[in-house]
Design a protein around this motif. Sequence first.
Motif, PDB file in Angstrom:
ATOM      1  N   GLU A 139       0.830  -1.199   0.000  1.00 40.64           N
ATOM      2  CA  GLU A 139       0.000   0.000   0.000  1.00 40.64           C
ATOM      3  C   GLU A 139       0.868   1.254   0.000  1.00 40.64           C
ATOM      4  O   GLU A 139       0.579   2.232  -0.714  1.00 40.64           O
ATOM      5  N   ALA A 140       1.951   1.242   0.785  1.00 39.63           N
ATOM      6  CA  ALA A 140       2.862   2.387   0.807  1.00 39.63           C
ATOM      7  C   ALA A 140       3.490   2.619  -0.565  1.00 39.63           C
ATOM      8  O   ALA A 140       3.615   3.766  -1.021  1.00 39.63           O
ATOM      9  N   LEU A 141       3.856   1.538  -1.252  1.00 45.41           N
ATOM     10  CA  LEU A 141       4.396   1.676  -2.597  1.00 45.41           C
ATOM     11  C   LEU A 141       3.353   2.246  -3.544  1.00 45.41           C
ATOM     12  O   LEU A 141       3.647   3.126  -4.371  1.00 45.41           O
TER      13      LEU A 141
ATOM     14  N   PHE B 231       0.938   4.193  -2.937  1.00 45.39           N
ATOM     15  CA  PHE B 231       0.683   5.601  -2.674  1.00 45.39           C
ATOM     16  C   PHE B 231       1.966   6.433  -2.689  1.00 45.39           C
ATOM     17  O   PHE B 231       1.959   7.601  -2.272  1.00 45.39           O
ATOM     18  N   ALA B 232       3.055   5.811  -3.178  1.00 44.21           N
ATOM     19  CA  ALA B 232       4.342   6.512  -3.304  1.00 44.21           C
ATOM     20  C   ALA B 232       4.790   7.122  -1.980  1.00 44.21           C
ATOM     21  O   ALA B 232       5.379   8.216  -1.961  1.00 44.21           O
ATOM     22  N   ASP B 233       4.524   6.418  -0.891  1.00 46.39           N
ATOM     23  CA  ASP B 233       4.965   6.864   0.431  1.00 46.39           C
ATOM     24  C   ASP B 233       6.318   6.202   0.712  1.00 46.39           C
ATOM     25  O   ASP B 233       6.391   5.141   1.340  1.00 46.39           O
ATOM     26  N   ALA B 234       7.375   6.836   0.223  1.00 44.18           N
ATOM     27  CA  ALA B 234       8.704   6.225   0.275  1.00 44.18           C
ATOM     28  C   ALA B 234       9.174   5.993   1.705  1.00 44.18           C
ATOM     29  O   ALA B 234       9.788   4.962   2.008  1.00 44.18           O
ATOM     30  N   GLU B 235       8.884   6.935   2.591  1.00 40.23           N
ATOM     31  CA  GLU B 235       9.338   6.789   3.978  1.00 40.23           C
ATOM     32  C   GLU B 235       8.679   5.586   4.641  1.00 40.23           C
ATOM     33  O   GLU B 235       9.347   4.778   5.298  1.00 40.23           O
ATOM     34  N   ALA B 236       7.370   5.453   4.482  1.00 34.38           N
ATOM     35  CA  ALA B 236       6.663   4.315   5.069  1.00 34.38           C
ATOM     36  C   ALA B 236       7.130   3.013   4.441  1.00 34.38           C
ATOM     37  O   ALA B 236       7.299   2.002   5.132  1.00 34.38           O
ATOM     38  N   ALA B 237       7.368   3.015   3.125  1.00 34.07           N
ATOM     39  CA  ALA B 237       7.827   1.794   2.446  1.00 34.07           C
ATOM     40  C   ALA B 237       9.177   1.363   2.995  1.00 34.07           C
ATOM     41  O   ALA B 237       9.400   0.167   3.240  1.00 34.07           O
ATOM     42  N   ARG B 238      10.098   2.302   3.179  1.00 37.21           N
ATOM     43  CA  ARG B 238      11.416   1.946   3.734  1.00 37.21           C
ATOM     44  C   ARG B 238      11.294   1.377   5.135  1.00 37.21           C
ATOM     45  O   ARG B 238      11.940   0.387   5.478  1.00 37.21           O
ATOM     46  N   ARG B 239      10.454   2.005   5.953  1.00 33.82           N
ATOM     47  CA  ARG B 239      10.277   1.537   7.331  1.00 33.82           C
ATOM     48  C   ARG B 239       9.691   0.121   7.359  1.00 33.82           C
ATOM     49  O   ARG B 239      10.162  -0.744   8.097  1.00 33.82           O
ATOM     50  N   LEU B 240       8.681  -0.116   6.529  1.00 37.74           N
ATOM     51  CA  LEU B 240       8.037  -1.431   6.516  1.00 37.74           C
ATOM     52  C   LEU B 240       8.952  -2.496   5.931  1.00 37.74           C
ATOM     53  O   LEU B 240       8.976  -3.634   6.410  1.00 37.74           O
ATOM     54  N   LEU B 241       9.721  -2.141   4.902  1.00 39.83           N
ATOM     55  CA  LEU B 241      10.650  -3.119   4.347  1.00 39.83           C
ATOM     56  C   LEU B 241      11.737  -3.466   5.364  1.00 39.83           C
ATOM     57  O   LEU B 241      12.176  -4.622   5.437  1.00 39.83           O
ATOM     58  N   ALA B 242      12.152  -2.487   6.167  1.00 36.51           N
ATOM     59  CA  ALA B 242      13.127  -2.775   7.222  1.00 36.51           C
ATOM     60  C   ALA B 242      12.544  -3.759   8.235  1.00 36.51           C
ATOM     61  O   ALA B 242      13.242  -4.689   8.693  1.00 36.51           O
TER      62      ALA B 242
END
Length: 246
Positions: A22-24, A26-37
């Motif tokens: 979902e973060a991807l 919506f192009a929410d890069a910060e949330a995507a990085r946090r969730l991938l971590a």
Amino acid sequence: MSTRPRTDLDDELHELWAQYREALNFADAEAARRLLAQLTERLGEDDPDIRYERAAERWNAEGPAAALGPLDALLRDHPEHADAHHARALACGELGDQPGMIAHFLEVLKLDAAQDLAAPLDASAREEALAFITATAEEVLRELPERFLRELDNVPVVLEERPHEDIVRAGFDPRALGLFEGLEHGQQTTEFQLTAPTRIVLFTANLLADFPEPELLAEEIEITLLHEIGHFFGLDEDGVEALGLA
């Protein structure tokens, strides 16, 4: 680069992946990085899907050529990773390697079909899913302006599980959701009509794999069907929207 949902995860990991997607979206890069971590902490850097996402990061940052090395390494270790084959095919297409694209597309077709056999829908769920796709497509058609409906009267909308190997060998994406084939509106070629009837195809296995939730599935059926109708009328994306088909 896109992925099919995993089915081998506990509820918490499944939810983390869903939030990451979902973060991807919506192009929410910060949330995507946090969730991938968080996913990496749980699954480890060697998890094939984590490696796939790292390749996707390289692609997004540096272009498709930068993703080739990570994707090839992933496929050496996990040759059954269908998403990696699909990304490799798309990279080949971007870089002008048609034979490479087709080779990886054929692997995707084979692996996706094998996954269906390994985890098939039961007869009742399959019947329900096909009925839902059919009913949604019929509703979309009913809501078209009358002038378009008249022209589409002899253009059947048919359901097929996924693209046939022959068109994949010609370079068609095996994960496509729909297809228009045949004569565009206004064309006249009797010989062609005899060999390639004009029709619109919805690929049910791909729709169900990418959009398991009914609401999202219904939205995508409408988008896909309108897109292929636009092709029938010879329209580009802007033309589809301008004529009220999207």
